[in-house]
Design a protein around this motif. Structure first.
Motif, PDB file in Angstrom:
ATOM      1  N   HIS A   1       0.960  -1.156  -0.069  1.00  0.00           N
ATOM      2  CA  HIS A   1      -0.069  -0.179   0.187  1.00  0.00           C
ATOM      3  C   HIS A   1       0.924   1.009   0.076  1.00  0.00           C
ATOM      4  N   ILE A   2       0.936   1.811  -1.077  1.00  0.00           N
ATOM      5  CA  ILE A   2       2.005   2.990  -1.226  1.00  0.00           C
ATOM      6  C   ILE A   2       1.490   4.321  -1.329  1.00  0.00           C
ATOM      7  N   PHE A   3       0.197   4.437  -0.846  1.00  0.00           N
ATOM      8  CA  PHE A   3      -0.422   5.969  -0.724  1.00  0.00           C
ATOM      9  C   PHE A   3       0.211   6.554   0.495  1.00  0.00           C
ATOM     10  N   PRO A   4       0.625   5.882   1.720  1.00  0.00           N
ATOM     11  CA  PRO A   4       1.458   6.777   2.727  1.00  0.00           C
ATOM     12  C   PRO A   4       2.761   7.462   2.026  1.00  0.00           C
ATOM     13  N   LEU A   5       3.353   6.474   1.357  1.00  0.00           N
ATOM     14  CA  LEU A   5       4.667   6.995   0.619  1.00  0.00           C
ATOM     15  C   LEU A   5       4.386   8.201  -0.454  1.00  0.00           C
ATOM     16  N   VAL A   6       3.248   7.971  -1.140  1.00  0.00           N
ATOM     17  CA  VAL A   6       3.085   8.946  -2.020  1.00  0.00           C
ATOM     18  C   VAL A   6       2.704  10.726  -1.196  1.00  0.00           C
ATOM     19  N   SER A   7       2.077  10.312  -0.092  1.00  0.00           N
ATOM     20  CA  SER A   7       1.905  11.322   0.782  1.00  0.00           C
ATOM     21  C   SER A   7       3.195  11.822   1.524  1.00  0.00           C
TER      22      SER A   7
END
Length: 254
Positions: A142-148
């Motif tokens: 789940h990469i959305f935290p990285l995107v954030s």
């Protein structure tokens, strides 16, 4: 308890120990950035200590490694902002930004400081440290935290650069914004656009999250410490909540 559950519990414990008033208040509000700087070598050691989980396979390596590097880069940025800037000034961001805010409010001689050291501490430990650790924890599935995390890097870097251009002067954090933040974001961008099908939606959502993080940061600060419409602790609570929002967005992103 599996490895990820143990890591998550450790992150929760870390921030409970940071934020709960247990006698560390006066020390942390003045020296938190030093703790972050001293943590960099240990973060690096952690990469190599768990290299079989970080390096293999390549996709896992790149995503989690970018998350680690993003957090380390931001800690170096915090060094320039809040410890020692390019001119050798200590905690220059606190003085510089209070002057900037008061000029914007047309109250340059006001004795009230809208930006408190307590708020600086919560802003940086939530929107940076917490988001960065969650990005490491959640990658690569789940990469959305990285995107954030990448988005907060880019948006903050742009704020520093635009601020410097508009006033034609250096601001604390400008140097690391130029040499670390902008190249780091393009590295991140180049990586995900080759490997993630819906990367445009991800990037757009991330930038919206990062922009709103800065809106919450500024508006909440003024509501709490200038207009006194809300208590400062409520402002801090909102910052922490916004920092964990990425964990619940676009959970299936790879």
């Amino acid at each position: 308890m599996n490895d990820k559950q143990l890591l998550f519990a450790s992150i929760v414990l870390l921030f409970v120990m940071l934020w709960l008033p247990m006698g560390q208040h006066n020390f942390l509000i003045d020296h938190w950035m030093k703790l972050g700087t001293y943590a960099i070598p240990f973060i690096g050691i952690g990469i190599f200590a768990f290299k079989e989980k970080v390096v293999d396979p390549p996709l896992t390596s790149n995503l989690r490694f970018i998350a680690v590097i993003s957090l380390m880069a931001y800690i170096l940025h915090q060094f320039e902002e809040h410890w020692i800037d390019l001119f050798g000034n200590y905690y220059a961001f606190y003085t510089f930004n209070n002057s900037f805010i008061l000029e914007g409010l047309r109250q340059p001689d006001a004795t009230v400081k809208p930006l408190t050291k307590e708020s600086i501490f919560v802003i940086n430990t939530s929107l940076v440290w917490l988001v960065g650790l969650l990005a490491i924890l959640r990658s690569p599935k789940h990469i959305f935290p990285l995107v954030s995390m990448a988005s907060i890097v880019l948006v903050n870097g742009i704020v520093h650069i635009v601020g410097a251009i508009s006033k034609l002067q250096y601001n604390p954090g400008l140097f690391t914004s130029l040499v670390l933040f902008i190249p780091l974001y393009f590295w991140f961008w180049g990586h995900i656009r080759k490997r993630i099908d819906n990367y445009k939606a991800l990037v757009l959502c991330g930038l919206i999250w990062g922009f709103l993080a800065h809106v919450i940061m500024v508006v909440g600060l003024l509501l709490a410490n200038w207009f006194e419409m809300i208590p400062e602790y409520l402002y801090w609570f909102v910052l922490v909540i916004w920092s964990v929002v990425p964990v619940f967005i676009l959970r299936r992103t790879t």
